[in-house]
Write a protein that holds these residues in place. Structure first.
Motif, mmCIF file in Angstrom:
data_model
loop_
_atom_site.group_PDB
_atom_site.id
_atom_site.type_symbol
_atom_site.label_atom_id
_atom_site.label_comp_id
_atom_site.label_asym_id
_atom_site.label_seq_id
_atom_site.Cartn_x
_atom_site.Cartn_y
_atom_site.Cartn_z
ATOM 1 N N HIS A 81 43.794 33.164 28.999
ATOM 2 C CA HIS A 81 43.683 31.624 29.717
ATOM 3 C C HIS A 81 43.147 30.809 29.393
ATOM 4 C CE1 HIS A 81 45.146 33.945 33.568
ATOM 5 N NE2 HIS A 81 44.736 35.327 33.201
ATOM 6 N N PHE A 82 43.672 30.606 27.787
ATOM 7 C CA PHE A 82 43.411 29.941 26.892
ATOM 8 C C PHE A 82 43.631 29.886 25.635
ATOM 9 C CE2 PHE A 82 40.555 33.400 25.896
ATOM 10 C CZ PHE A 82 40.461 32.979 24.206
ATOM 11 N N THR A 83 43.679 28.830 25.110
ATOM 12 C CA THR A 83 44.546 28.425 23.690
ATOM 13 C C THR A 83 43.578 28.086 22.433
ATOM 14 O OG1 THR A 83 46.553 27.835 24.915
ATOM 15 C CG2 THR A 83 46.558 26.950 22.509
ATOM 16 N N TYR A 84 44.182 28.908 21.678
ATOM 17 C CA TYR A 84 42.997 28.751 20.560
ATOM 18 C C TYR A 84 43.350 27.163 18.888
ATOM 19 C CZ TYR A 84 41.712 33.546 19.659
ATOM 20 O OH TYR A 84 41.472 34.724 20.358
ATOM 21 N N GLY A 85 41.918 26.818 19.572
ATOM 22 C CA GLY A 85 41.955 25.170 18.684
ATOM 23 C C GLY A 85 42.493 23.951 20.284
ATOM 24 N N GLU A 86 42.329 24.491 21.609
ATOM 25 C CA GLU A 86 42.483 23.477 22.565
ATOM 26 C C GLU A 86 41.035 23.512 22.828
ATOM 27 O OE1 GLU A 86 45.637 24.032 24.664
ATOM 28 O OE2 GLU A 86 47.602 23.458 23.245
ATOM 29 N N ILE A 87 41.129 22.438 24.216
ATOM 30 C CA ILE A 87 39.545 22.583 24.574
ATOM 31 C C ILE A 87 39.138 23.731 25.803
ATOM 32 C CG2 ILE A 87 40.593 21.085 27.110
ATOM 33 C CD1 ILE A 87 37.820 19.014 26.613
ATOM 34 N N ASN A 88 40.352 24.122 25.466
ATOM 35 C CA ASN A 88 39.724 25.164 26.765
ATOM 36 C C ASN A 88 39.966 27.109 26.112
ATOM 37 O OD1 ASN A 88 42.730 26.322 25.801
ATOM 38 N ND2 ASN A 88 43.290 24.953 27.423
ATOM 39 N N ASN A 89 39.382 26.524 24.288
ATOM 40 C CA ASN A 89 38.672 27.526 23.597
ATOM 41 C C ASN A 89 37.534 27.272 23.644
ATOM 42 O OD1 ASN A 89 39.498 28.012 20.434
ATOM 43 N ND2 ASN A 89 38.522 29.038 22.037
ATOM 44 N N THR A 90 36.519 27.680 24.704
ATOM 45 C CA THR A 90 35.216 27.615 24.652
ATOM 46 C C THR A 90 34.556 28.110 25.373
ATOM 47 O OG1 THR A 90 33.627 25.501 24.863
ATOM 48 C CG2 THR A 90 35.448 25.851 26.494
ATOM 49 N N ARG A 91 33.248 28.258 25.226
ATOM 50 C CA ARG A 91 32.033 28.932 25.776
ATOM 51 C C ARG A 91 31.270 28.380 27.504
ATOM 52 N NH1 ARG A 91 26.728 31.365 23.459
ATOM 53 N NH2 ARG A 91 27.947 32.647 21.758
ATOM 54 N N ILE A 92 32.029 29.933 28.246
ATOM 55 C CA ILE A 92 31.931 29.771 29.433
ATOM 56 C C ILE A 92 30.391 29.816 29.825
ATOM 57 C CG2 ILE A 92 33.092 29.644 32.082
ATOM 58 C CD1 ILE A 92 35.592 29.858 30.266
ATOM 59 N N TYR A 93 29.575 28.877 30.635
ATOM 60 C CA TYR A 93 29.104 29.585 30.947
ATOM 61 C C TYR A 93 28.332 29.502 33.161
ATOM 62 C CZ TYR A 93 26.462 27.846 26.544
ATOM 63 O OH TYR A 93 26.881 27.537 25.416
#
Length: 358
Positions: A81-93
């Motif tokens: 449920h994310f797209t590479y290169g976009e802001i949702n492509n990030t580490r979730i804690y």
């Protein structure tokens, strides 16, 4: 050429002896602790190398926060449920579920807001802090703990407020754990101590914890409210504490590692039967109330892939899922056996972050 009667008889005796031996071996093995290696792999892809948190929504779907972004697991397969290169492509804690519709997730880049009904991310109108490591929901208020401070966010008005450690009594500005108790109190675990929020004056009241001379600070890893025993469990880098009726107890095991109170309590969990489980750097502990030996310990000798337990989650079948530094393990409480899942069997990585279940 047909077998002679005596040769045929010898073969029958040999077969019967073999079957009896198998039955005896099976009966003997039944009473022993067996490390069952049964694998049911959950593969997130080669890019997702770290699992940081688990969430489960009201319909039973599992949401997985990784170092690359969000995944879902329906019991059969995973979905990205994310797209590479976009802001949702990030580490979730960490994360919380709000209104059975939204996932609010703490990440390296701040807060991600995901509508899992529409499978879309919504752009927040607030400039959230980065490195959000813990969250707790209190009515309309979302408490955010980050590496650079403590914040509250009003869901309706979308107002973000920060706390100043120089004025409000916070023991440290780096926040790792927050809980809201049944009586609506907020406890905050920091890099150097524990405190409780006092709404009447907007400040924090420090809660003293015993500290050993070998430690220069009191890093609070995890917090859990135990409504059955009416207490709060506090996991730190060096010990586990129970706070009840204003009294602080160091939970000690006279026969094991807890005898000195010097142990790294990484996570504390209460299962559906109200049993308390503690993930530590030296194995999994179960609190045995009303017995002379307070703790029951499970370690690598019992089948765990590693003794460092950073996260615990119970599924609908009553099994405990454990995140370790050498893979994922599923503990069947009735059979008392561990099924271990490692990288070679399909996991994206053997290592899981501290507080990997939220």
């Amino acid at each position: 050429m047909p077998c002679k009667p005596d040769i045929m008889y010898q073969r029958i005796i040999a077969i019967l002896f073999f079957l009896c031996a198998c039955c005896i071996q099976s009966s003997t093995a039944y009473g022993q602790k067996v490390n069952y290696q049964q694998f049911d792999n959950i593969y997130l892809g080669a890019e997702a190398s770290v699992v940081s948190c688990f969430l489960q929504d009201s319909e039973g779907l599992i949401w997985i926060g990784s170092n690359k972004g969000l995944f879902s697991y329906d019991g059969y397969s995973t979905q990205q449920h994310f797209t590479y290169g976009e802001i949702n492509n990030t580490r979730i804690y960490c994360g919380v579920i709000i209104d059975n519709t939204y996932l609010y997730m703490g990440t390296d880049n701040g807060i991600l807001i995901y509508n899992y009904r529409t499978d879309r991310y919504e752009q927040p109108e607030t400039d959230f802090p980065t490195d959000v490591r813990t969250m707790a929901l209190q009515g309309d208020t979302l408490w955010l703990g980050a590496l650079n401070g403590l914040y509250t966010y009003q869901l309706q008005s979308r107002k973000l407020t920060s706390f100043d450690t120089r004025r409000n009594g916070l023991p440290n500005n780096t926040i790792y754990s927050i809980i809201r108790t049944k009586d609506n109190q907020i406890y905050v675990g920091t890099y150097n101590g524990l405190c409780r929020y006092i709404p009447s004056n907007g400040k924090f009241e420090g809660i003293p914890l015993p500290i050993h001379s070998s430690q220069s600070n009191l890093f609070v890893n995890s917090l859990l409210e135990d409504t059955t025993r009416q207490c709060v469990w506090i996991g730190t880098e060096e010990s586990l504490y129970m706070c009840a009726d204003g009294e602080m107890r160091v939970m000690a095991d006279s026969a094991g590692a807890y005898s000195l109170g010097l142990i790294q309590a990484l996570c504390v969990y209460e299962d559906s039967s109200h049993a308390i489980w503690v993930g530590t750097s030296s194995g999994l502990y179960r609190y045995k109330e009303g017995t002379s030996l307070s703790w029951e310990r499970y370690s690598m000798s019992d089948g765990l892939p590693d003794d460092c337990i950073s996260g615990i989650l119970e599924d609908k079948k009553g099994r405990l899922w454990l995140t370790t530094s050498r893979g994922l393990s599923c503990f069947d409480l009735h059979k008392k056996n561990f099924c271990n899942y490692i990288k070679q069997d399909g996991l994206p990585n053997n290592q899981f972050m501290q507080s990997a279940v939220c």
